[in-house]
Design a protein around this motif. Sequence first.
Motif, PDB file in Angstrom:
ATOM      1  N   ARG A 160      16.451 -53.100  58.428  1.00 57.55           N
ATOM      2  CA  ARG A 160      16.656 -51.735  58.534  1.00 57.55           C
ATOM      3  C   ARG A 160      18.138 -51.722  58.089  1.00 57.55           C
ATOM      4  O   ARG A 160      18.599 -50.942  57.385  1.00 57.55           O
ATOM      5  N   CYS A 161      18.996 -52.029  59.053  1.00 50.50           N
ATOM      6  CA  CYS A 161      20.555 -51.849  58.647  1.00 50.50           C
ATOM      7  C   CYS A 161      21.064 -52.971  57.788  1.00 50.50           C
ATOM      8  O   CYS A 161      22.078 -52.775  57.070  1.00 50.50           O
ATOM      9  N   THR A 162      20.383 -54.043  57.520  1.00 45.11           N
ATOM     10  CA  THR A 162      20.606 -55.226  56.406  1.00 45.11           C
ATOM     11  C   THR A 162      21.959 -55.561  56.791  1.00 45.11           C
ATOM     12  O   THR A 162      22.434 -56.326  55.858  1.00 45.11           O
ATOM     13  N   GLN A 163      22.442 -55.454  57.995  1.00 45.20           N
ATOM     14  CA  GLN A 163      23.743 -56.164  58.271  1.00 45.20           C
ATOM     15  C   GLN A 163      23.594 -57.241  59.296  1.00 45.20           C
ATOM     16  O   GLN A 163      24.412 -58.233  59.418  1.00 45.20           O
ATOM     17  N   THR A 164      22.985 -56.920  60.262  1.00 44.23           N
ATOM     18  CA  THR A 164      22.826 -57.965  61.534  1.00 44.23           C
ATOM     19  C   THR A 164      21.978 -59.047  60.916  1.00 44.23           C
ATOM     20  O   THR A 164      21.006 -59.167  60.559  1.00 44.23           O
ATOM     21  N   LYS A 165      22.868 -60.392  61.352  1.00 41.76           N
ATOM     22  CA  LYS A 165      22.112 -61.619  60.859  1.00 41.76           C
ATOM     23  C   LYS A 165      21.345 -62.077  62.027  1.00 41.76           C
ATOM     24  O   LYS A 165      22.016 -62.255  63.195  1.00 41.76           O
ATOM     25  N   PHE A 166      20.197 -62.827  61.983  1.00 41.06           N
ATOM     26  CA  PHE A 166      19.480 -63.118  63.219  1.00 41.06           C
ATOM     27  C   PHE A 166      20.026 -64.543  63.480  1.00 41.06           C
ATOM     28  O   PHE A 166      20.294 -65.355  62.490  1.00 41.06           O
ATOM     29  N   SER A 167      20.059 -64.960  64.818  1.00 40.51           N
ATOM     30  CA  SER A 167      20.527 -66.273  65.152  1.00 40.51           C
ATOM     31  C   SER A 167      19.871 -66.751  66.459  1.00 40.51           C
ATOM     32  O   SER A 167      18.812 -65.792  66.977  1.00 40.51           O
ATOM     33  N   THR A 168      19.870 -67.725  67.091  1.00 38.77           N
ATOM     34  CA  THR A 168      19.436 -68.035  68.330  1.00 38.77           C
ATOM     35  C   THR A 168      19.766 -66.927  69.341  1.00 38.77           C
ATOM     36  O   THR A 168      18.755 -66.930  70.273  1.00 38.77           O
ATOM     37  N   LEU A 169      20.861 -66.494  69.332  1.00 39.15           N
ATOM     38  CA  LEU A 169      21.399 -65.239  70.261  1.00 39.15           C
ATOM     39  C   LEU A 169      20.834 -63.812  69.830  1.00 39.15           C
ATOM     40  O   LEU A 169      20.762 -63.141  70.749  1.00 39.15           O
ATOM     41  N   THR A 170      20.864 -63.791  68.694  1.00 38.53           N
ATOM     42  CA  THR A 170      20.375 -62.378  68.191  1.00 38.53           C
ATOM     43  C   THR A 170      18.679 -62.326  67.782  1.00 38.53           C
ATOM     44  O   THR A 170      18.579 -62.986  66.737  1.00 38.53           O
ATOM     45  N   ARG A 171      18.192 -61.809  68.587  1.00 41.02           N
ATOM     46  CA  ARG A 171      16.638 -62.035  68.321  1.00 41.02           C
ATOM     47  C   ARG A 171      16.165 -60.962  67.474  1.00 41.02           C
ATOM     48  O   ARG A 171      16.767 -60.014  67.158  1.00 41.02           O
ATOM     49  N   ARG A 172      14.831 -61.350  66.977  1.00 46.79           N
ATOM     50  CA  ARG A 172      14.169 -60.561  66.097  1.00 46.79           C
ATOM     51  C   ARG A 172      13.373 -59.662  66.797  1.00 46.79           C
ATOM     52  O   ARG A 172      12.743 -60.181  67.867  1.00 46.79           O
ATOM     53  N   HIS A 173      13.035 -58.505  66.193  1.00 40.28           N
ATOM     54  CA  HIS A 173      12.190 -57.511  67.113  1.00 40.28           C
ATOM     55  C   HIS A 173      11.416 -56.925  65.967  1.00 40.28           C
ATOM     56  O   HIS A 173      11.541 -56.818  64.714  1.00 40.28           O
ATOM     57  N   HIS A 174      10.056 -56.649  66.396  1.00 40.06           N
ATOM     58  CA  HIS A 174       9.290 -55.742  65.164  1.00 40.06           C
ATOM     59  C   HIS A 174       9.039 -54.222  65.428  1.00 40.06           C
ATOM     60  O   HIS A 174       8.419 -54.140  66.783  1.00 40.06           O
ATOM     61  N   ARG A 176       6.633 -51.139  65.648  1.00 46.54           N
ATOM     62  CA  ARG A 176       5.200 -51.222  65.937  1.00 46.54           C
ATOM     63  C   ARG A 176       4.550 -50.261  64.880  1.00 46.54           C
ATOM     64  O   ARG A 176       3.263 -50.111  64.685  1.00 46.54           O
ATOM     65  N   LYS A 177       5.364 -49.344  64.269  1.00 45.01           N
ATOM     66  CA  LYS A 177       4.960 -48.423  63.473  1.00 45.01           C
ATOM     67  C   LYS A 177       4.835 -48.908  61.898  1.00 45.01           C
ATOM     68  O   LYS A 177       3.999 -48.758  61.235  1.00 45.01           O
ATOM     69  N   CYS A 178       6.108 -49.394  61.408  1.00 45.57           N
ATOM     70  CA  CYS A 178       6.259 -49.951  60.121  1.00 45.57           C
ATOM     71  C   CYS A 178       5.962 -51.536  60.083  1.00 45.57           C
ATOM     72  O   CYS A 178       5.561 -52.326  58.959  1.00 45.57           O
ATOM     73  N   GLY A 179       6.075 -52.367  61.056  1.00 42.71           N
ATOM     74  CA  GLY A 179       6.056 -53.606  61.321  1.00 42.71           C
ATOM     75  C   GLY A 179       7.108 -54.570  60.562  1.00 42.71           C
ATOM     76  O   GLY A 179       7.254 -55.702  60.413  1.00 42.71           O
ATOM     77  N   PHE A 180       8.234 -53.776  60.382  1.00 46.51           N
ATOM     78  CA  PHE A 180       9.410 -54.471  59.629  1.00 46.51           C
ATOM     79  C   PHE A 180      10.234 -55.549  60.900  1.00 46.51           C
ATOM     80  O   PHE A 180      10.120 -55.116  62.112  1.00 46.51           O
ATOM     81  N   VAL A 181      10.934 -56.325  60.480  1.00 47.72           N
ATOM     82  CA  VAL A 181      11.897 -57.457  61.459  1.00 47.72           C
ATOM     83  C   VAL A 181      12.889 -56.323  61.435  1.00 47.72           C
ATOM     84  O   VAL A 181      13.589 -56.526  60.586  1.00 47.72           O
ATOM     85  N   VAL A 182      13.397 -56.166  62.925  1.00 50.25           N
ATOM     86  CA  VAL A 182      14.722 -55.461  63.045  1.00 50.25           C
ATOM     87  C   VAL A 182      15.478 -55.841  64.134  1.00 50.25           C
ATOM     88  O   VAL A 182      15.012 -56.780  64.927  1.00 50.25           O
ATOM     89  N   CYS A 183      16.682 -55.378  64.193  1.00 50.84           N
ATOM     90  CA  CYS A 183      17.530 -56.147  65.278  1.00 50.84           C
ATOM     91  C   CYS A 183      17.404 -55.049  66.493  1.00 50.84           C
ATOM     92  O   CYS A 183      17.001 -53.934  66.412  1.00 50.84           O
ATOM     93  N   ALA A 184      18.211 -55.441  67.686  1.00 57.58           N
ATOM     94  CA  ALA A 184      17.959 -54.734  68.757  1.00 57.58           C
ATOM     95  C   ALA A 184      18.884 -53.046  68.763  1.00 57.58           C
ATOM     96  O   ALA A 184      17.962 -52.131  69.252  1.00 57.58           O
ATOM     97  N   ASP A 185      19.800 -53.295  67.838  1.00 55.65           N
ATOM     98  CA  ASP A 185      20.359 -51.813  67.859  1.00 55.65           C
ATOM     99  C   ASP A 185      19.415 -50.928  67.097  1.00 55.65           C
ATOM    100  O   ASP A 185      19.566 -49.723  67.227  1.00 55.65           O
ATOM    101  N   CYS A 186      18.948 -51.652  65.834  1.00 62.62           N
ATOM    102  CA  CYS A 186      17.813 -50.835  65.037  1.00 62.62           C
ATOM    103  C   CYS A 186      16.607 -50.178  65.753  1.00 62.62           C
ATOM    104  O   CYS A 186      15.739 -49.799  64.915  1.00 62.62           O
ATOM    105  N   SER A 187      16.312 -50.696  66.905  1.00 59.22           N
ATOM    106  CA  SER A 187      14.776 -50.654  67.438  1.00 59.22           C
ATOM    107  C   SER A 187      15.150 -50.350  69.018  1.00 59.22           C
ATOM    108  O   SER A 187      14.323 -50.804  69.640  1.00 59.22           O
TER     109      SER A 187
END
Length: 273
Positions: A160-174, A176-187
Motif C-alpha cells: 500500500r504505502c510502498t515505503q515500509t520494508k519488512f524485516s524480522t522486527l517489521t511484521r507482514r500483515h494481510h 482481509r478484504k483485498c489480500g494484500f501484504v501490508v505494514c501495521a501503519d497501513c492496516s
Amino acid sequence: MVDHLANTEINSQRIAAVENCFGASGQPLALPGRVLLGEGILTKECRKKPKPRIFFLFNDILVYGSIVINKRKYNSQHIIPLEDVTLETLPDTLQMKNRWMIKTSKKSFVVSAASLTERKEWISHLEECIRHLLTKTGRQPSTEHAAPWIPDKATDICMRCTQTKFSTLTRRHHCRKCGFVVCADCSRQRFLMPRLSPKPLRVCNLCYRQLLAEKKKEAEADLRQTEPICSAVQGYEPSSGDDSDKSDDDKADQWPADTEFYTSPVSWSSFHS
C-alpha cells in the motif's frame, strides 16, 4: 453413479477410513447420500510457502487437511461446501505449474497439480459435482468470493504505502478484504464483514475507506426507503441507531527464484472410475 453408490458398504468403508485418518480433530463426514469420489495430493499456496495438502472430493463437499503421515494421519481439517465453490484456471509461473484457484465466499486459495492431466481431472470432477448440486438445489453460482492472500514472499515492501520494508522486527500483515501484504501503519483499522467472520477483521486503509463508503450508501438507501413510511405514521420518530450491543494499482513483486516448491508423485485417484 453417485445414486447407485450412495448407500453401498464400500462407500461407507471409504468414508470411515477418511474419518479415521483425521481422528478426533476432524468432523464426522458420513451423511446419507454422500459419496466419496476420489482423493489426491495438491500443492496449496500458503502464506509462508507452498505446502502439500491432502484433498478428498465428495459429491457435495471438498475436504482437505495437512499431511502428518501419508495415508494414515491428517489434521487441520477444512470442509468446503461445493455449492459455494467457483473455479478459475490460472497461468503457469516459473516456479509453479498447473495452477487454479478455488474461490468461496469465506476463503479463496491457489492450488497446483503435479501434471496438466491431473489438473484437468480435478477441475472436471469438481465442475461436474458443482453443476449437479446447483441443478438439484436450484441455486445460482456464487458471485461473491473472498480475496486470496498474497504470499509473504511475493513482496519485501508494503503493497500500500510502498515505503515500509519488512524485516524480522517489521511484521507482514494481510488485509482481509483485498489480500494484500501490508505494514501495521497501513492496516490499523478493523471492519466487520459478517460473510467472513463474526468479529471485525484487519483491513488496509484503502479498503477501510471503501467499506465505509459502501456502508454509508447502504444506510442512505435504507433511509430513503424508510422516510415515506415514517411520514405516514403520526408521531413516529426513527431510532438514533446508537444501540450498542478477531487492490488498487499496486503490483506484487515476482516470487524469489530460489523458492522451493513441492512436487507430488501422487496423482488424482478416482475410487469409482
